[in-house]
Write a protein that holds these residues in place. Structure first.
Motif, PDB file in Angstrom:
ATOM      1  N   SER A 294      19.799 -42.042 -50.275  1.00 22.22           N
ATOM      2  CA  SER A 294      20.108 -43.180 -51.100  1.00 22.22           C
ATOM      3  C   SER A 294      19.261 -44.500 -50.490  1.00 22.22           C
ATOM      4  O   SER A 294      18.948 -45.492 -51.452  1.00 22.22           O
ATOM      5  CB  SER A 294      21.987 -43.965 -50.749  1.00 22.22           C
ATOM      6  OG  SER A 294      22.253 -42.794 -51.738  1.00 22.22           O
ATOM      7  N   LEU A 295      19.462 -45.196 -49.296  1.00 22.97           N
ATOM      8  CA  LEU A 295      18.327 -46.011 -48.854  1.00 22.97           C
ATOM      9  C   LEU A 295      16.893 -45.618 -49.104  1.00 22.97           C
ATOM     10  O   LEU A 295      15.936 -46.510 -49.990  1.00 22.97           O
ATOM     11  CB  LEU A 295      18.654 -46.104 -47.382  1.00 22.97           C
ATOM     12  CG  LEU A 295      19.504 -46.688 -46.663  1.00 22.97           C
ATOM     13  CD1 LEU A 295      19.078 -46.328 -45.029  1.00 22.97           C
ATOM     14  CD2 LEU A 295      19.411 -47.860 -47.503  1.00 22.97           C
ATOM     15  N   SER A 298      16.583 -45.895 -52.021  1.00 23.74           N
ATOM     16  CA  SER A 298      16.203 -47.934 -52.767  1.00 23.74           C
ATOM     17  C   SER A 298      14.874 -47.892 -52.596  1.00 23.74           C
ATOM     18  O   SER A 298      14.286 -49.014 -52.715  1.00 23.74           O
ATOM     19  CB  SER A 298      17.213 -48.611 -51.750  1.00 23.74           C
ATOM     20  OG  SER A 298      16.889 -48.228 -50.454  1.00 23.74           O
ATOM     21  N   ALA A 363      21.274 -49.946 -50.638  1.00 30.13           N
ATOM     22  CA  ALA A 363      21.386 -47.974 -50.794  1.00 30.13           C
ATOM     23  C   ALA A 363      21.553 -48.009 -52.275  1.00 30.13           C
ATOM     24  O   ALA A 363      22.147 -48.970 -52.724  1.00 30.13           O
ATOM     25  CB  ALA A 363      21.817 -47.727 -50.379  1.00 30.13           C
TER      26      ALA A 363
END
Length: 398
Positions: A294-295, A298, A363
């Motif tokens: 998720s990071l 992003s 995130a």
């Protein structure tokens, strides 16, 4: 089974049902990512894809069909419809078979335990009867356990560190896929657990597939086989690459060298392929991977390469259209976009800054949730989830 409304019920990152129409829509989306060229021949390379129903194996199968007109066999082990719906892989395979038929490509799907010698025999019988030989084999198996058919012993893999406990951040998911930040400690594996994980996820079964092909004389000149693997970030290394899974991946890579030696007589090769991070059913079971992915998203946004995009590059190597990008260990690298120093620096910075209060800002959780639910056929545009569907769809015939 009568038609019914299928909803995404489950616990955390484990959904109990899959949506047949949604899975078909997801496969159609993957097909569109493959960027279908004009004039693909119907008699492309003969391939065996082990683990063809989900994740990178599914992406490789779709990319091969769409881009190169592959023929051959896909192997997976999926639960059929019964008290619950079939697994997502069951419906993914039905949709992928429809693509093969539409394009006029002779590609069959076998639902059986890839670890079993009987499965190898039946698949190779099919290859021998229809094609007389095989050009390439892709090994993409992600299983929690393996029964060795020759010893009868069942091995269970574990996701643990090696040597010492490791405390880190991870995501906890509620029944709707919402995420919260938590601190976890992953305990070290004992010697038996580490050895069992290598038995499940290492290179022994891959080697047995290739050896079976050699014994049957089904390996064509220039045969290429690849096993898919992952290295990942220093952020996840204590649990992944430096843990029990990493030990199994190291065994997989060592197996490639032995296989290449045995394939030398036909000018063949065996190579591991390092893919980049993705949301798959296998990866979401590993602590920290969901948060890390998720990071990463992003930071990268649409620059993050999908499994299909990477698979298109893989097939260019397998078909000789371009040379492979090899590292010092002889591995094919498809993860340069992920491990770019600037990208990893930005991910590490967000990892250090993240708190329960700024989780949503740091995130891309909405993207992760949509990607995860799409694996089971949910949240796909154009699908009316309020309408009942028939989950009792048959496995494609040979």
């Amino acid at each position: 089974m009568p038609e019914r409304i299928v909803s995404p019920t489950g616990r955390g990152l484990l959904l109990l049902d899959s949506h047949p129409t949604g899975c078909a829509a997801n496969v159609a989306r993957l097909r569109a990512e493959a960027d279908e060229p004009a004039g693909v021949p119907a008699d492309g390379p003969v391939a065996i894809v082990i683990g063809s129903s989900a994740g990178y194996g599914l992406a490789a199968t779709i990319a091969g069909l769409v881009q190169h007109g592959i023929r051959g066999v896909g192997v997976s082990f999926e639960r059929p419809p019964g008290r619950r719906t079939g697994t997502a892989g069951w419906y993914n395979t039905i949709a992928t078979d429809a693509i093969a038929r539409e394009l006029g490509h002779d590609f069959s799907f076998v639902n059986d335990d890839a670890f079993a010698d009987t499965t190898k025999s039946s698949v190779l019988d099919l290859i021998a009867k229809r094609y007389g030989g095989v050009d390439c084999l892709i090994y993409s198996v992600a299983a929690p356990r393996r029964t060795d058919p020759r010893s009868g012993v069942t091995y269970q893999s574990v996701i643990k560190t090696l040597g010492a406990p490791f405390s880190t951040k991870s995501l906890a998911f509620d029944s709707d896929g919402g995420a919260t930040l938590q601190d976890i400690t992953v305990e070290p594996a004992d010697e038996a657990e580490a050895a069992a994980t290598v038995q499940v996820m290492g290179g022994e079964d891959w080697s047995r597939w290739v050896d079976a092909l050699l014994e049957r004389g089904l390996v064509r000149d220039g045969f290429r086989t690849v096993a898919l693997t992952y290295i990942g970030s220093s952020v996840t290394a204590p649990i992944y690459r430096s843990g029990t899974i990493g030990a199994a991946k190291a065994h997989l890579e060592a197996s490639a060298k032995g296989l290449t030696d045995r394939l030398a007589a036909v000018g063949g090769s065996a190579t591991t392929v390092v893919n980049g991070a993705a949301v798959t059913q296998a990866s979401t079971a590993i602590p920290t991977i969901a948060l890390y992915t998720s990071l990463l998203r992003s930071v990268l946004g649409p620059r993050m390469q999908s499994p299909v995009q990477q698979s298109v590059q893989l097939w260019e190597f397998l078909t000789g259209k371009r040379p492979a990008d090899l590292d010092d260990e002889g591995r094919i690298r498809l993860d340069g976009w992920e491990l770019d120093p600037g990208v990893q620096s930005a991910v590490a910075e967000r990892w250090g800054l993240i708190t329960p209060d700024n989780l949503q800002e740091q995130a891309d959780l909405a993207w992760f949730r949509s990607q995860f639910r799409a694996l089971y056929g949910f949240d796909l545009p154009g699908v009316d989830y309020a309408q009942p569907v028939d989950p009792d769809l048959p496995w494609p015939s040979h």
